[in-house]
Motif scaffolding. Structure first.
Motif, PDB file in Angstrom:
ATOM      1  N   LEU A  75       5.981  -0.012  10.199  1.00  0.00           N
ATOM      2  CA  LEU A  75       5.090   0.801   9.381  1.00  0.00           C
ATOM      3  C   LEU A  75       5.346   0.491   7.908  1.00  0.00           C
ATOM      4  CD1 LEU A  75       5.374   4.238  11.202  1.00  0.00           C
ATOM      5  CD2 LEU A  75       3.577   2.513  11.429  1.00  0.00           C
ATOM      6  N   ILE A  76       4.315   0.708   7.104  1.00  0.00           N
ATOM      7  CA  ILE A  76       4.383   0.435   5.671  1.00  0.00           C
ATOM      8  C   ILE A  76       4.023   1.727   4.947  1.00  0.00           C
ATOM      9  CG2 ILE A  76       3.444  -0.938   3.774  1.00  0.00           C
ATOM     10  CD1 ILE A  76       2.486  -2.914   6.102  1.00  0.00           C
ATOM     11  N   ALA A  77       4.969   2.281   4.205  1.00  0.00           N
ATOM     12  CA  ALA A  77       4.744   3.506   3.439  1.00  0.00           C
ATOM     13  C   ALA A  77       4.596   3.138   1.966  1.00  0.00           C
ATOM     14  CB  ALA A  77       5.904   4.473   3.633  1.00  0.00           C
ATOM     15  N   VAL A  78       3.510   3.591   1.356  1.00  0.00           N
ATOM     16  CA  VAL A  78       3.205   3.289  -0.045  1.00  0.00           C
ATOM     17  C   VAL A  78       3.222   4.595  -0.832  1.00  0.00           C
ATOM     18  CG1 VAL A  78       1.539   2.250  -1.629  1.00  0.00           C
ATOM     19  CG2 VAL A  78       1.761   1.352   0.704  1.00  0.00           C
ATOM     20  N   SER A  79       3.963   4.618  -1.950  1.00  0.00           N
ATOM     21  CA  SER A  79       4.076   5.811  -2.792  1.00  0.00           C
ATOM     22  C   SER A  79       3.572   5.519  -4.189  1.00  0.00           C
ATOM     23  CB  SER A  79       5.539   6.258  -2.896  1.00  0.00           C
ATOM     24  OG  SER A  79       6.064   6.502  -1.623  1.00  0.00           O
ATOM     25  N   ALA A  86       0.488   6.793   1.230  1.00  0.00           N
ATOM     26  CA  ALA A  86      -0.348   6.262   2.305  1.00  0.00           C
ATOM     27  C   ALA A  86       0.560   5.553   3.292  1.00  0.00           C
ATOM     28  CB  ALA A  86      -1.397   5.292   1.771  1.00  0.00           C
ATOM     29  N   LEU A  87       0.137   5.565   4.550  1.00  0.00           N
ATOM     30  CA  LEU A  87       0.893   4.914   5.605  1.00  0.00           C
ATOM     31  C   LEU A  87      -0.026   3.949   6.332  1.00  0.00           C
ATOM     32  CD1 LEU A  87       3.666   4.948   7.039  1.00  0.00           C
ATOM     33  CD2 LEU A  87       2.713   6.663   8.588  1.00  0.00           C
ATOM     34  N   LEU A  88       0.447   2.721   6.497  1.00  0.00           N
ATOM     35  CA  LEU A  88      -0.295   1.693   7.232  1.00  0.00           C
ATOM     36  C   LEU A  88       0.616   1.137   8.307  1.00  0.00           C
ATOM     37  CD1 LEU A  88      -0.879   1.128   3.904  1.00  0.00           C
ATOM     38  CD2 LEU A  88      -2.508  -0.386   4.940  1.00  0.00           C
ATOM     39  N   SER A  89       0.009   0.569   9.327  1.00  0.00           N
ATOM     40  CA  SER A  89       0.798  -0.164  10.315  1.00  0.00           C
ATOM     41  C   SER A  89       0.748  -1.638   9.944  1.00  0.00           C
ATOM     42  CB  SER A  89       0.239   0.045  11.720  1.00  0.00           C
ATOM     43  OG  SER A  89      -1.010  -0.604  11.848  1.00  0.00           O
ATOM     44  N   ARG A 130      -6.765   6.537   0.662  1.00  0.00           N
ATOM     45  CA  ARG A 130      -5.579   5.682   0.747  1.00  0.00           C
ATOM     46  C   ARG A 130      -5.498   4.690  -0.415  1.00  0.00           C
ATOM     47  NH1 ARG A 130      -4.490   3.234   6.592  1.00  0.00           N
ATOM     48  NH2 ARG A 130      -6.586   2.404   6.318  1.00  0.00           N
ATOM     49  N   HIS A 131      -6.398   4.784  -1.375  1.00  0.00           N
ATOM     50  CA  HIS A 131      -6.306   3.952  -2.579  1.00  0.00           C
ATOM     51  C   HIS A 131      -5.271   4.611  -3.490  1.00  0.00           C
ATOM     52  CE1 HIS A 131     -10.114   1.379  -2.331  1.00  0.00           C
ATOM     53  NE2 HIS A 131      -9.909   1.913  -1.165  1.00  0.00           N
ATOM     54  N   ILE A 132      -4.039   4.138  -3.406  1.00  0.00           N
ATOM     55  CA  ILE A 132      -2.933   4.740  -4.149  1.00  0.00           C
ATOM     56  C   ILE A 132      -2.813   4.061  -5.510  1.00  0.00           C
ATOM     57  CG2 ILE A 132      -0.444   5.203  -4.148  1.00  0.00           C
ATOM     58  CD1 ILE A 132      -2.006   6.684  -1.939  1.00  0.00           C
ATOM     59  N   SER A 133      -2.906   4.861  -6.567  1.00  0.00           N
ATOM     60  CA  SER A 133      -2.806   4.336  -7.932  1.00  0.00           C
ATOM     61  C   SER A 133      -1.356   4.335  -8.391  1.00  0.00           C
ATOM     62  CB  SER A 133      -3.628   5.200  -8.888  1.00  0.00           C
ATOM     63  OG  SER A 133      -4.980   5.178  -8.527  1.00  0.00           O
ATOM     64  N   GLY A 134      -1.036   3.398  -9.281  1.00  0.00           N
ATOM     65  CA  GLY A 134       0.298   3.358  -9.868  1.00  0.00           C
ATOM     66  C   GLY A 134       1.398   3.290  -8.816  1.00  0.00           C
ATOM     67  N   VAL A 140       8.977  -0.857   4.028  1.00  0.00           N
ATOM     68  CA  VAL A 140       8.647  -1.438   5.323  1.00  0.00           C
ATOM     69  C   VAL A 140       9.706  -0.952   6.302  1.00  0.00           C
ATOM     70  CG1 VAL A 140       8.383  -3.582   6.612  1.00  0.00           C
ATOM     71  CG2 VAL A 140       7.582  -3.450   4.242  1.00  0.00           C
ATOM     72  N   ASP A 141       9.274  -0.327   7.386  1.00  0.00           N
ATOM     73  CA  ASP A 141      10.215   0.298   8.306  1.00  0.00           C
ATOM     74  C   ASP A 141       9.906  -0.067   9.743  1.00  0.00           C
ATOM     75  OD1 ASP A 141      11.975   1.987   9.670  1.00  0.00           O
ATOM     76  OD2 ASP A 141      11.699   3.615   8.234  1.00  0.00           O
ATOM     77  N   GLY A 142      10.852  -0.709  10.389  1.00  0.00           N
ATOM     78  CA  GLY A 142      10.690  -1.091  11.786  1.00  0.00           C
ATOM     79  C   GLY A 142      11.530  -0.245  12.716  1.00  0.00           C
ATOM     80  N   GLY A 143      12.003   0.894  12.261  1.00  0.00           N
ATOM     81  CA  GLY A 143      12.900   1.735  13.049  1.00  0.00           C
ATOM     82  C   GLY A 143      12.221   2.644  14.044  1.00  0.00           C
TER      83      GLY A 143
END
Length: 162
Positions: A75-79, A86-89, A130-134, A140-143
């Motif tokens: 999973l990909i977490a964007v802050s 936002a969270l994407l796979s 999910r358009h995260i600014s700044g 990246v988490d594979g756990g």
């Protein structure tokens, strides 16, 4: 002007700190995006930037080559600087799967985002939520390979409840 910095962390061989000028070193892609915003109606913008897939692949995600389809558990977490997330796979951005053209936008409507930092751009999303600014961080988490759903506890709501 101070350049905003984004930090790549998690299951990566090469974690990194990147600025917009750093992101300009990757091949640049341009997308036109239209999305419906609940507060201001339909928005139309042009974004330029590298693909998220290219940037994260260069950071060396910790896929296990011995596990079939191991990438699917990542999973990909964007802050963002404003507290949005936002969270994407991985499968969403991987060319072997969905291959969504997700960008790390370094400019919007030909205006550089050097000071504000890159923006997560998902052209396939109808709503711009999910358009995260700044962007300040991407993890990246594979756990998630050993995750199993716990049975519902009496008195608590569960997805299996009628």
């Amino acid at each position: 002007m101070t350049l905003a910095e984004l930090v790549l962390t998690g299951d990566l061989a090469r974690p990194a700190r990147l600025t917009v000028p750093d992101l300009l070193r990757w091949p640049q892609h341009r997308v036109r995006v239209s999305f419906e915003c609940a507060t201001s109606g339909i928005q139309h913008h042009g974004f330029t930037g590298p693909r998220l897939y290219d940037v994260l692949t260069a950071a060396g995600p910790g896929f296990d080559p011995g596990r079939r389809k191991d990438r699917l558990r990542f999973l990909i977490a964007v802050s963002g600087a404003d507290g949005h997330h936002a969270l994407l796979s991985w499968a969403e951005i991987d060319p072997d799967f969905a291959h969504a053209p997700v960008l790390l936008g370094v400019s919007i409507d030909d205006t550089p985002l050097d000071g504000a930092g890159p923006q997560l751009v998902l052209p396939q999303d109808r709503c711009g939520a999910r358009h995260i600014s700044g962007i300040r961080g991407i993890r990246v988490d594979g756990g998630y390979g050993g995750w199993h759903q716990e049975p519902a506890t009496p008195g608590r709501v569960s997805a299996a409840a009628p």
